[in-house]
Design a protein around this motif. Structure first.
Motif, PDB file in Angstrom:
ATOM      1  N   MET A   1       0.847  -1.193   0.000  1.00  0.00           N
ATOM      2  CA  MET A   1       0.000   0.000   0.000  1.00  0.00           C
ATOM      3  C   MET A   1       0.885   1.246   0.000  1.00  0.00           C
ATOM      4  N   LEU A   2       0.616   2.162  -0.911  1.00  0.00           N
ATOM      5  CA  LEU A   2       1.333   3.425  -0.966  1.00  0.00           C
ATOM      6  C   LEU A   2       0.639   4.448  -0.068  1.00  0.00           C
ATOM      7  N   VAL A   3       1.416   5.152   0.747  1.00  0.00           N
ATOM      8  CA  VAL A   3       0.908   6.273   1.528  1.00  0.00           C
ATOM      9  C   VAL A   3       1.567   7.524   0.973  1.00  0.00           C
ATOM     10  N   ILE A   4       0.758   8.422   0.422  1.00  0.00           N
ATOM     11  CA  ILE A   4       1.253   9.582  -0.315  1.00  0.00           C
ATOM     12  C   ILE A   4       0.669  10.848   0.298  1.00  0.00           C
ATOM     13  N   ASP A   5       1.526  11.850   0.513  1.00  0.00           N
ATOM     14  CA  ASP A   5       1.011  13.124   1.036  1.00  0.00           C
ATOM     15  C   ASP A   5       1.215  14.278   0.070  1.00  0.00           C
ATOM     16  N   SER A   6       1.787  13.999  -1.086  1.00  0.00           N
ATOM     17  CA  SER A   6       2.067  15.040  -2.071  1.00  0.00           C
ATOM     18  C   SER A   6       1.137  14.925  -3.267  1.00  0.00           C
ATOM     19  N   PRO A   7       0.448  15.999  -3.649  1.00  0.00           N
ATOM     20  CA  PRO A   7      -0.414  15.941  -4.836  1.00  0.00           C
ATOM     21  C   PRO A   7       0.337  15.544  -6.100  1.00  0.00           C
ATOM     22  N   SER A   8       1.575  16.019  -6.259  1.00  0.00           N
ATOM     23  CA  SER A   8       2.326  15.677  -7.477  1.00  0.00           C
ATOM     24  C   SER A   8       2.655  14.184  -7.509  1.00  0.00           C
ATOM     25  N   GLU A   9       3.009  13.614  -6.364  1.00  0.00           N
ATOM     26  CA  GLU A   9       3.278  12.175  -6.300  1.00  0.00           C
ATOM     27  C   GLU A   9       2.008  11.381  -6.572  1.00  0.00           C
ATOM     28  N   LEU A  10       0.893  11.866  -6.042  1.00  0.00           N
ATOM     29  CA  LEU A  10      -0.378  11.183  -6.277  1.00  0.00           C
ATOM     30  C   LEU A  10      -0.720  11.214  -7.759  1.00  0.00           C
ATOM     31  N   ARG A  11      -0.572  12.365  -8.380  1.00  0.00           N
ATOM     32  CA  ARG A  11      -0.879  12.485  -9.806  1.00  0.00           C
ATOM     33  C   ARG A  11      -0.024  11.517 -10.633  1.00  0.00           C
ATOM     34  N   GLU A  12       1.246  11.377 -10.286  1.00  0.00           N
ATOM     35  CA  GLU A  12       2.130  10.485 -11.025  1.00  0.00           C
ATOM     36  C   GLU A  12       1.687   9.030 -10.849  1.00  0.00           C
ATOM     37  N   ALA A  13       1.315   8.655  -9.613  1.00  0.00           N
ATOM     38  CA  ALA A  13       0.858   7.284  -9.373  1.00  0.00           C
ATOM     39  C   ALA A  13      -0.440   7.002 -10.132  1.00  0.00           C
ATOM     40  N   ILE A  14      -1.345   7.975 -10.127  1.00  0.00           N
ATOM     41  CA  ILE A  14      -2.616   7.818 -10.841  1.00  0.00           C
ATOM     42  C   ILE A  14      -2.368   7.729 -12.346  1.00  0.00           C
TER      43      ILE A  14
END
Length: 283
Positions: A1-14
Motif C-alpha cells: 500500500m502506498l501512503v502519499i502526502d504530495s499531490p504531485s506524487e499522487l498524480r504520477e501514481a494515478i
C-alpha cells in the motif's frame, strides 16, 4: 500500500495506473475510521481493481474551531486498517498542501438549493467546504467510481448533483449505513459517547424506524408525528436538534407527487450530535 502526502506524487501514481488501463474507486474520509468506512472500501473493490482512500480533516467544512481542533486524528491506526482491507493508495495531505493560499483565497464549489436547506441551515458553510474538497480530491484522484455512505444523506445528494452539474465522468456509489448490533448507525462520533450514553444511543434509530412506519400509514400529519418523535427522544435522554420528513429527490417538503420520502434525524446525546436517516416509500 502506498501512503502519499504530495499531490504531485499522487498524480504520477494515478497517471501510471491510468496508462495501464486500470479503473479506480475512491473513498474520501476524514480519518478516525470504523467498520462503516471499511464497508465503503469493500464496495469500491467490487467495481474497480484499484482503491484509493484519502484521509484529510477539512477545515473548510467546520464552522466551529473547537470541533476542528478536537476532531480525533488516528492516522497510524487508520493506515493499518486500510492496509489490512487491501487498499492500494492512501492520500494523506496537510491543510497547507490542499489550501496553499489559505481558506480565504480558496476558490470554492457550491451546489445551490440542496446545500442551503436542512443541515445547510444549521451549519452555514459546511456543504460549501465539503463540495470544494470533494471536487478537488476528484481532480487529483481522477476516479471512475466514488463511494459515499447513505448515513450522510444530504451530503450524498449534493455530491451526486455536483457530479451531474459539472459533467464529471464519475459514478457515485451509495453505500447503505452500517449499524451496530443495537441498531445505532456507526459513526466516528460514537467514540465520544460515555458508556451510559452508548446504552441510550440506539433509541435514535428505534424512534426513527417507528416514525417511518407512522409516515407510511399517515402521509399527511407529519408535524404531529415529528412532535411525538421529539417527545419520545427527549423523554429518553436526547436533546432533539432537528427531525425532517422531505422528498427524497428534492429535499424539500413532501407533496402529493412524492413517491419516496426521507426521514432525517439529528439529536444531541450529551455533547455529541448524532444523525441518522431512513427512506420510506409512500402509498
Amino acid at each position: 500500500m502506498l501512503v502519499i502526502d504530495s499531490p504531485s506524487e499522487l498524480r504520477e501514481a494515478i497517471k501510471q495506473l491510468k496508462q495501464q488501463g486500470k479503473a479506480i474507486s475512491f473513498i474520501p474520509t476524514m480519518g478516525n475510521l470504523h467498520s462503516g468506512h471499511i464497508e465503503l472500501v469493500k464496495q469500491g473493490q467490487k467495481v474497480a481493481p484499484i482503491t484509493v482512500v484519502s484521509i484529510f480533516v477539512n477545515p473548510m467544512q467546520f464552522n466551529n474551531a473547537d470541533d476542528l481542533n478536537n476532531y480525533p486524528k488516528t492516522l497510524k491506526a487508520d493506515c493499518q486498517a486500510l492496509q489490512a482491507a487491501g487498499v492500494d493508495i492512501v492520500f494523506t495531505p496537510s491543510s497547507e498542501v490542499i489550501y496553499p493560499n489559505g481558506l480565504a483565497a480558496q476558490t470554492y464549489v457550491e451546489v445551490p438549493g440542496l446545500s442551503d436547506c436542512l443541515e445547510g441551515e444549521l451549519r452555514p458553510g459546511h456543504f460549501r467546504g465539503m463540495s470544494t474538497i470533494v471536487n478537488k480530491l476528484f481532480n487529483l484522484v481522477q476516479p471512475d467510481y466514488a463511494c459515499f455512505g447513505e448515513k450522510d444523506f444530504q451530503q450524498l445528494a449534493i455530491v451526486k448533483q455536483m457530479v451531474a452539474d459539472m459533467a464529471m465522468p464519475i459514478e457515485i456509489i451509495p453505500v447503505a449505513t452500517v449499524r451496530e448490533a443495537s441498531g445505532l448507525a456507526m459513526s466516528s462520533r460514537n467514540n465520544k459517547l460515555s458508556e451510559e450514553e452508548k446504552l441510550t444511543a440506539p433509541l435514535l434509530a428505534k424512534v426513527m424506524n417507528k416514525l417511518g412506519d407512522d409516515v407510511i400509514n399517515n402521509t399527511t400529519q407529519h408535524s404531529l408525528l415529528i412532535h411525538d418523535a421529539c417527545r419520545e427522544l427527549e423523554t429518553g435522554g436526547f436533546d432533539t436538534d432537528a427531525i425532517h420528513i422531505v422528498d427524497v429527490s428534492t429535499l424539500q417538503a413532501v407533496t402529493s407527487e412524492t413517491k419516496q420520502a426521507v426521514i432525517l434525524m439529528a439529536a444531541f446525546l450529551g455533547a455529541t450530535r448524532l444523525i441518522d436517516n431512513k427512506v420510506v416509500t409512500l402509498n
